[in-house]
Design a protein around this motif. Structure first.
Motif, PDB file in Angstrom:
ATOM      1  N   LYS A 141      21.420  40.782  42.169  1.00 26.97           N
ATOM      2  CA  LYS A 141      22.596  39.806  41.605  1.00 26.97           C
ATOM      3  C   LYS A 141      22.741  39.448  40.330  1.00 26.97           C
ATOM      4  CE  LYS A 141      21.292  38.535  46.063  1.00 26.97           C
ATOM      5  NZ  LYS A 141      20.320  39.467  46.473  1.00 26.97           N
ATOM      6  N   ASP A 142      22.142  40.167  39.607  1.00 29.20           N
ATOM      7  CA  ASP A 142      22.553  40.498  37.945  1.00 29.20           C
ATOM      8  C   ASP A 142      22.208  41.754  37.613  1.00 29.20           C
ATOM      9  OD1 ASP A 142      23.232  39.736  35.578  1.00 29.20           O
ATOM     10  OD2 ASP A 142      21.649  38.644  34.812  1.00 29.20           O
ATOM     11  N   PRO A 143      23.201  42.746  37.551  1.00 34.28           N
ATOM     12  CA  PRO A 143      24.793  42.209  37.247  1.00 34.28           C
ATOM     13  C   PRO A 143      25.298  42.046  38.723  1.00 34.28           C
ATOM     14  CG  PRO A 143      24.540  44.554  36.949  1.00 34.28           C
ATOM     15  CD  PRO A 143      22.861  44.041  36.929  1.00 34.28           C
ATOM     16  N   PRO A 144      26.488  41.329  38.831  1.00 37.38           N
ATOM     17  CA  PRO A 144      26.794  41.214  40.091  1.00 37.38           C
ATOM     18  C   PRO A 144      27.660  42.238  40.483  1.00 37.38           C
ATOM     19  CG  PRO A 144      28.224  40.153  38.533  1.00 37.38           C
ATOM     20  CD  PRO A 144      26.836  40.516  37.955  1.00 37.38           C
ATOM     21  N   PRO A 145      27.756  42.173  41.908  1.00 37.09           N
ATOM     22  CA  PRO A 145      28.455  43.603  42.589  1.00 37.09           C
ATOM     23  C   PRO A 145      29.960  43.393  42.224  1.00 37.09           C
ATOM     24  CG  PRO A 145      27.712  42.118  44.262  1.00 37.09           C
ATOM     25  CD  PRO A 145      27.284  41.607  42.907  1.00 37.09           C
ATOM     26  N   ALA A 146      30.722  44.669  42.160  1.00 40.11           N
ATOM     27  CA  ALA A 146      32.042  44.605  42.084  1.00 40.11           C
ATOM     28  C   ALA A 146      32.621  44.804  43.467  1.00 40.11           C
ATOM     29  CB  ALA A 146      32.466  45.578  41.242  1.00 40.11           C
ATOM     30  N   ILE A 147      33.461  43.897  43.718  1.00 40.97           N
ATOM     31  CA  ILE A 147      34.335  43.992  45.184  1.00 40.97           C
ATOM     32  C   ILE A 147      35.840  43.680  45.154  1.00 40.97           C
ATOM     33  CG2 ILE A 147      34.208  43.052  47.687  1.00 40.97           C
ATOM     34  CD1 ILE A 147      31.611  42.161  47.045  1.00 40.97           C
ATOM     35  N   GLY A 148      36.548  44.600  45.684  1.00 42.56           N
ATOM     36  CA  GLY A 148      38.188  44.243  45.291  1.00 42.56           C
ATOM     37  C   GLY A 148      38.795  45.419  45.862  1.00 42.56           C
ATOM     38  N   ILE A 149      40.145  45.167  45.890  1.00 41.61           N
ATOM     39  CA  ILE A 149      41.027  46.035  46.524  1.00 41.61           C
ATOM     40  C   ILE A 149      41.324  47.119  45.577  1.00 41.61           C
ATOM     41  CG2 ILE A 149      43.217  46.343  47.407  1.00 41.61           C
ATOM     42  CD1 ILE A 149      41.537  44.462  48.942  1.00 41.61           C
TER      43      ILE A 149
END
Length: 262
Positions: A202-210
């Protein structure tokens, strides 16, 4: 008879000296063990790397053994001064012959004290990569992802470009969905998978995107952080969970292009 007389003469003349010399050396061996144990107990109180402690303990034992060996030879009647001079000359020759070994030792000490990496971290150098499982005086051992062992002489490490991943890594996954997909819903499903998976940090947070608007699909980049020890299993588990959850939500995946026959 002459040979027997000569043996008897030498036994009478040097027998007591030999007994004394053997006794001194025996006491020296026991003293070296005792000194090594005392040195280990004292060094364990300090924050030293295990290879450094082992090297210092060995040096203490060798010094005690050499000291008692000199005393034993002196008791045996061996001239010490020419012997010491001969050992010095031989030491120079041995040092030249063992340049590679000595350079490994010096490089090993440099690695231990400067700590460019530690046991348990994932590193990449010299075209190989793996988890550091042991840092010795002479070499560093990596565990490759295929569970093979990579042994690197320490002199090969010093001065090279080294990539230290530490104890966590970011894995790079991707999933393609159609242009009709509700992207907010798809991204929410992926975030929920990461939030509930026990091995995703959870730390560092995951990167999610287009990440790409392609043809005929939209690519969603999925890049969570996980511990190095879980890099072999977690990516597959995440891919399976993403596929099953998106299917259950009736989110469509683009079909591969059909190749036309020529």
């Amino acid at each position: 008879m002459i040979a027997m007389d000569v043996v008897t003469q030498y036994a009478v003349q040097y027998g007591m000296q030999a007994v004394v010399a053997i006794g001194i050396f025996t006491v020296g061996v026991m003293a070296a063990r005792w000194a090594g144990n005392v040195a280990r107990q004292q060094l364990e109180r300090h924050a030293l790397e295990p290879p450094v402690r082992l090297l210092l303990v060995r040096i203490v034992r060798i010094i005690v053994l050499l000291f008692t060996a000199v005393i034993a030879l002196d008791a045996l009647g061996v001239p010490i001064a020419p012997l010491v001079a001969g050992i010095g000359v031989a030491g120079v020759g041995i040092g030249l012959a063992l340049q590679g070994v000595l350079s490994n030792v010096m490089a090993g000490l440099s690695i231990i004290f400067t700590k460019p990496f530690k046991v348990g971290e994932h590193i990449s150098l010299l075209g190989v990569h793996g988890d550091v499982v042991m840092i010795d005086i002479f070499s560093t051992v990596l565990m490759h992802p295929d569970r093979s062992r990579v042994i690197i002489p320490n002199r090969k490490i010093i001065g090279e470009i080294l990539h230290n991943f530490g104890t966590i890594r970011q894995v790079h996954l991707a999933v393609d969905v159609t242009y009709q997909t509700d992207l907010d819903r798809a991204l929410a499903i992926v975030r929920d998978i990461f939030a509930t998976h026990p091995q995703v940090l959870k730390d560092p947070p995951p990167a999610i995107g287009i990440s790409l608007l392609g043809r005929p699909a939209i690519t969603i980049a999925v890049e969570p952080w996980i511990a190095v020890a879980h890099c072999g299993t977690v990516p597959g588990e995440l891919n399976k969970a993403i596929l099953e959850r998106l299917r259950a939500a009736q989110i469509e995946f683009p079909l591969p292009p059909v190749l036309s026959a020529t």
